[in-house]
Scaffold this motif. Structure first.
Motif, short mmCIF file in Angstrom:
data_model
loop_
_atom_site.label_atom_id
_atom_site.label_comp_id
_atom_site.label_asym_id
_atom_site.label_seq_id
_atom_site.Cartn_x
_atom_site.Cartn_y
_atom_site.Cartn_z
N PRO A 247 0.83 -1.21 0.00
CA PRO A 247 0.00 0.00 0.00
C PRO A 247 0.87 1.26 0.00
N VAL A 248 1.56 1.48 -1.10
CA VAL A 248 2.49 2.60 -1.17
C VAL A 248 2.16 3.50 -2.35
N ALA A 249 2.40 4.79 -2.13
CA ALA A 249 2.23 5.77 -3.20
C ALA A 249 3.57 6.12 -3.83
N ARG A 250 4.66 5.68 -3.20
CA ARG A 250 6.00 5.88 -3.75
C ARG A 250 6.88 4.75 -3.25
N THR A 251 7.95 4.48 -3.97
CA THR A 251 8.94 3.50 -3.56
C THR A 251 10.27 4.19 -3.34
N PHE A 252 11.18 3.49 -2.69
CA PHE A 252 12.51 4.00 -2.43
C PHE A 252 13.53 3.04 -3.04
N PRO A 253 14.54 3.56 -3.69
CA PRO A 253 15.51 2.68 -4.34
C PRO A 253 16.42 1.98 -3.33
N GLY A 254 16.84 0.77 -3.69
CA GLY A 254 17.88 0.09 -2.94
C GLY A 254 17.48 -0.46 -1.59
N VAL A 255 16.19 -0.70 -1.36
CA VAL A 255 15.75 -1.26 -0.08
C VAL A 255 15.77 -2.79 -0.19
N PRO A 256 16.57 -3.48 0.62
CA PRO A 256 16.62 -4.94 0.52
C PRO A 256 15.32 -5.58 0.99
N GLY A 257 15.17 -6.84 0.67
CA GLY A 257 14.02 -7.61 1.11
C GLY A 257 14.46 -8.87 1.82
N PRO A 258 13.51 -9.76 2.15
CA PRO A 258 13.85 -11.02 2.80
C PRO A 258 14.63 -11.93 1.85
N VAL A 259 15.42 -12.84 2.42
CA VAL A 259 16.15 -13.83 1.64
C VAL A 259 15.70 -15.21 2.11
N VAL A 260 15.26 -16.03 1.18
CA VAL A 260 14.68 -17.34 1.50
C VAL A 260 15.60 -18.45 0.99
N ALA B 123 13.27 -17.97 6.02
CA ALA B 123 13.25 -16.60 5.51
C ALA B 123 14.13 -15.78 6.44
N PHE B 124 15.32 -15.41 5.96
CA PHE B 124 16.27 -14.70 6.81
C PHE B 124 16.10 -13.20 6.62
N ASN B 125 15.85 -12.52 7.72
CA ASN B 125 15.67 -11.07 7.70
C ASN B 125 16.74 -10.44 8.58
N GLY B 126 17.80 -9.97 7.95
CA GLY B 126 18.89 -9.39 8.71
C GLY B 126 20.07 -9.10 7.81
N TYR B 127 21.26 -9.20 8.39
CA TYR B 127 22.50 -8.90 7.69
C TYR B 127 23.31 -10.19 7.56
N TRP B 128 23.46 -10.67 6.32
CA TRP B 128 24.19 -11.91 6.04
C TRP B 128 24.68 -11.80 4.60
N PRO B 129 25.79 -11.12 4.38
CA PRO B 129 26.23 -10.80 3.01
C PRO B 129 26.36 -12.03 2.11
N GLU B 130 26.82 -13.16 2.65
CA GLU B 130 27.00 -14.35 1.81
C GLU B 130 25.68 -14.86 1.26
N ARG B 131 24.59 -14.59 1.94
CA ARG B 131 23.26 -14.99 1.47
C ARG B 131 22.57 -13.87 0.71
N GLY B 132 23.17 -12.71 0.62
CA GLY B 132 22.54 -11.57 -0.03
C GLY B 132 21.59 -10.81 0.87
#
Length: 445
Positions: free
Chosen positions: A75-88, A106-115
């Motif tokens: 439910p957005v009227a605008r988006t923002f660039p470069g926002v990460p999402g979940p990694v499954v 579903a990993f929600n956090g900071y884990w560079p090797e998983r993206g």
């Protein structure tokens, strides 16, 4: 979808009780008609009917990666660039350790090797950017209570995109308020010193939202928050090509689990069953578990004792139409409760097997899932999605130089009876420049 300035809205807001439909103004939280308490929910125009979860999500995906690839279902009227999402990913080794053949995480956090690159290391980043993307062009100051994770997510998102907000947190939450750069002065953090709890921040925020030019963010009542968190289910359906049989998540208010359920309802194919919700709480403070089991007991006044303090919401939306009780009943779900010792063991197990640290709430979810397998509540061959709601905080601290946030105002907490009124008075005096007896630190950050 536009970036920057709000654009045309592609959805309708509908009352779960009476069906009244609203054109969203980006701020509405409740139905204006008189009836039982009920959530508003979103209806989207372009969901392919009966296409199946995987196909529905793929068709909904836009050109963006990360969170806003699901913009047509947000439910957005605008988006923002470069926002990460979940990694499954398929967690085969972890699944074997707890007795499951088809465990997905579903990993929600900071884990560079998983993206995984969520900036404040929890799935609260998903709700923060969605709520900000829903706002009108000239928004009021959002007032947001938090145990720590939500405040961190909104503080950083609001800093990046210049959205004014007032965050109310208990003193221990400041441990989590560390960022890649200083916060913008538009972000004001009010710290309740002493024995204040998350529930106390909620009571204070209720009063602060009445100040001129301020507005309650709304928590579970905000469709942006629920749908943003629901992208965990959308990402999983995309990875699996179908919905999971069981969805497991630690909960305080249950907002994330409600959002996952609502997302599943939108994208499921004809004849496809909704995932069974397994919500998990941390003893000794587990009001949703007590309510679901109908024990008749009042919530324990022991909010400082659970390992996962982010789960200590004294006022979860259990009986509201469209709330926790309804989604548990519709999904055939359950609420389990586990203790600190089991959660600590689960934290160690995840790091040993997967190689990354996770948050206490995620440890609660893993421990409760393992106990459900032993109890026969979850079959060995069941397709299970475990939401790791936060992780990688220790890894991020090693990789990045983080800047501690500075409070805008610190207020000694006088107790639950007088506290909210006194805090509101101190904030109002600070805003109007009439002086205050509170301890003030800094102009913004």
């Amino acid at each position: 979808m536009s970036r920057g300035r709000p654009g045309t809205r592609h959805y309708t807001v509908v009352c779960s009780s009476c069906g009244t439909r609203y054109e969203d103004d980006g701020l509405i939280l409740d139905c204006s008609r008189r009836h039982e308490p009920a959530f508003l929910r979103t209806e989207y125009a372009d969901i392919p009917a009966g296409a199946g979860a995987g196909a529905g999500v793929s068709a909904a995906s836009g050109a963006d990666t990360g969170l806003f690839r699901h913009a047509p279902l947000l439910p957005v009227a605008r988006t923002f660039p470069g926002v990460p999402g979940p990694v499954v990913h398929h967690a085969e080794r972890l699944g074997r350790r707890i007795g499951l053949d088809r465990l997905w995480v579903a990993f929600n956090g900071y884990w560079p090797e998983r993206g995984a690159q969520l900036p404040t290391c929890t799935f609260k980043d998903l709700e923060a950017y969605t709520v900000l993307g829903r706002l009108p062009a000239a928004p009021p100051v959002l007032v947001i209570p938090s145990a720590g994770n939500t405040a961190a997510a909104f503080a950083w998102a609001a800093t990046r995109h210049q959205v004014p907000c007032l965050l109310v947190v208990p003193a221990p939450a400041m441990e989590r308020m560390r960022f890649p750069a200083p916060l913008d002065p538009c972000v004001r953090i009010v710290v309740l010193d002493g024995a204040a709890t998350y529930s106390d921040t909620i009571a204070c925020a209720d009063l602060l939202a009445r100040l001129p030019g301020h507005h309650a963010e709304g928590g579970a009542r905000n469709v942006g928050r629920r749908d943003g968190l629901g992208t965990v289910m959308l990402a999983a359906a995309e990875a699996l090509g179908r919905l999971p049989e069981t969805y497991v998540q630690a909960v305080g208010s249950g907002t994330g689990a409600i959002g996952a359920h609502e997302a599943a309802r939108r994208v499921r194919g004809e004849g496809e069953r909704l995932p069974r919700l397994l919500m998990c709480q941390n003893a000794p403070f587990a009001p949703l578990h007590e309510a679901w089991r109908a024990t008749g007991q009042a919530p324990a006044h022991r909010e400082h004792e659970p390992l996962a303090r982010e789960l200590t919401n004294r006022r979860p939306p259990f009986t509201v139409r469209g709330g926790v009780r309804d989604v548990l009943a519709e999904s055939g779900g359950d609420v389990r409760c586990t203790d600190n010792e089991a959660a600590l063991s689960a934290l160690a197990l995840f790091e040993e097997v997967e190689g990354i640290d996770i948050e206490p709430g995620a440890g609660v979810a893993l421990a409760a899932l393992a106990e459900a397998v032993v109890a026969g509540q979850v079959r060995r061959d069941e397709l299970v999605l475990l939401n790791i709601t936060g992780g990688g905080r220790a890894r991020q601290a090693r990789d990045l130089a983080l800047v501690p946030a500075r409070p805008w105002l610190r207020v000694p907490w006088p107790g639950r009876e007088e506290g909210p009124r006194l805090v509101a008075e101190q904030v109002e005096r600070r805003l109007t420049g009439t002086g205050t007896g509170a301890v003030v630190v800094g102009e913004g950050v």
